[in-house]
Scaffold this active site. Structure first.
Site: not given
Ligand code: NPQ
Ligand code: MG
Length: 364
Positions: A128, A154-156, A181, A183, A206, A231, A255, A283
């Site tokens: 990530s 994985k990119l934010k 992702d 968030n 995500e 997530d 998780k 993670g």
């Protein structure tokens, strides 16, 4: 209860948080037969979920450990029911349960991977990347991780940092397994903008929307081609089942801390597997203690996608356990020793410790 401070090799930034070190709560269970370690996944601020290190530490000290010490002869499968009267605080509960489970399995000479039903000795892992100050620096970061051997990146993303950076990385790496992702950074009003990501052949998007909005994710899934992965939303096996039945998620990020421990994480895996939903291990920038246990979980058959377990050096120059190093093909070996299968380096532990407290059963 032990608090440690570990500097990160580079700051890790998401839409809500930016950290350059980890303030981690560790739980050590000491029994006549063996000792066990558990790690609390919570961030030092409540920016990923409501839990945070200081709060988890207080809950472990004031509400969780006292309940276990009333009858200290407890097995790992009894921890969740004994702690059930306490609402929430799943990461704190997971740290306590994991420490009891590790002690129990070490005493029995049983590896956690075997106990959980692992079917492999090495698991594919991804990385990530986090938000970067520029697209150029993002490309450089991805180049370095691909050169290290990671098979998946994985990119934010967040509003204002999504289609551009993803397009740039896809252009540079046409065949790379790439996922994003958010968030929880978007709303349904962003649907058509998020649909612009469909052209980049992403493995998943995500947690695009709010953690508590499963219906909105089901609606978004009808508007996107890219599979949705949840997530933050998935706090138990029951919620996983609801999300799948609603069509809110096609993939699940598991998780152990977020769902209350490795036993519940196993139940989430089983629910997803029954429904044909692939899972992967998320993670939380764990130390080698949490990393070792996550590898045992990621070795279960339903974990068919690379997780965010990454090699130790991705986060820490020095860890409290021996470092996990990437194997050829972007994989990490699953610990094969009893319990979580790693030893904590007491010398490093002492150096990075910022506080220690010991709780004992009341004298009978
Ligand atoms: C996620 N993890 O999948 C989380 C987000 C995250 C690897 O992206 C300290 C501890 C900082 C845990 C920042 C990854 C963190 C953290 C971000 C977790 O959403
Ligand atoms: Mg995530």
């Amino acid at each position: 209860m032990r608090r440690i401070g570990l500097p990160l090799v580079s700051p890790f930034r998401t839409s809500a948080s930016g950290v350059d070190s980890r303030d981690v709560l560790l739980v050590r269970v000491i029994t006549p037969e063996a000792e066990g370690w558990g790690e609390c996944a919570a961030m030092n601020e409540p920016l990923y979920s409501p839990e945070y290190t200081e709060g988890a530490h207080a809950v472990v000290r004031e509400h969780l450990v006292p309940r276990l010490l009333q009858q200290p002869d407890v097995e790992a499968t009894e921890v969740e029911p004994r702690l059930a009267p306490v609402k929430g605080h799943l990461m704190a509960k997971a740290a306590v349960e994991s420490a009891v489970l590790d002690a129990e399995l070490r005493a029995a000479g049983l590896p956690l991977a075997t106990y959980l039903g692992a079917t492999t000795g090495a698991v594919a892992v991804g990385v990530s990347v986090g938000l970067t100050p520029s697209v150029g620096q993002l490309i450089t970061a991805v180049e370095n991780y691909v050169a290290e051997g990671y098979q998946r990146v994985k990119l934010k993303i967040e509003s204002g940092w999504d289609v551009g950076p993803v397009a740039a990385v896809r252009r540079q790496f046409p065949d790379l397994a790439l996922q994003v992702d958010a968030n929880e950074a978007y709303t349904l009003a962003d649907s058509s903008h998020l649909a612009d990501l469909d052209e980049f052949n992403l493995v998943m998007i995500e947690q695009p929307l709010a953690a508590d909005d499963l219906p909105a994710h089901a609606e978004l899934a009808r508007r996107l081609r890219t599979p949705i992965c949840l997530d933050e939303s998935i706090t138990s096996a029951r919620v996983a089942r609801q999300a799948i039945e609603l069509g809110a998620t096609a993939i699940v990020n598991i998780k152990p801390g977020r769902v209350g421990g490795y036993l519940e994480a196993h139940r989430v895996h089983d629910v997803c597997r029954e429904s044909g939903v692939p899972v992967w291990c998320g993670g939380m920038l764990e130390t080698g203690i949490g990393r070792a246990a996550n590898l045992a979980l990621a070795a279960l058959p339903g974990f068919t996608l690379p997780g965010d377990i990454s090699a130790s050096r991705r986060y820490f120059a020095r860890d409290v356990t021996a470092p996990f190093e990437l194997l050829p093909g972007g994989r990490l070996a699953v610990p094969s020793g009893p319990g979580i299968g790693v030893e904590v380096d007491e010398e490093v532990l002492t150096e990075v410790t910022t506080g220690v407290e010991r709780l004992r059963p009341a004298p009978s």
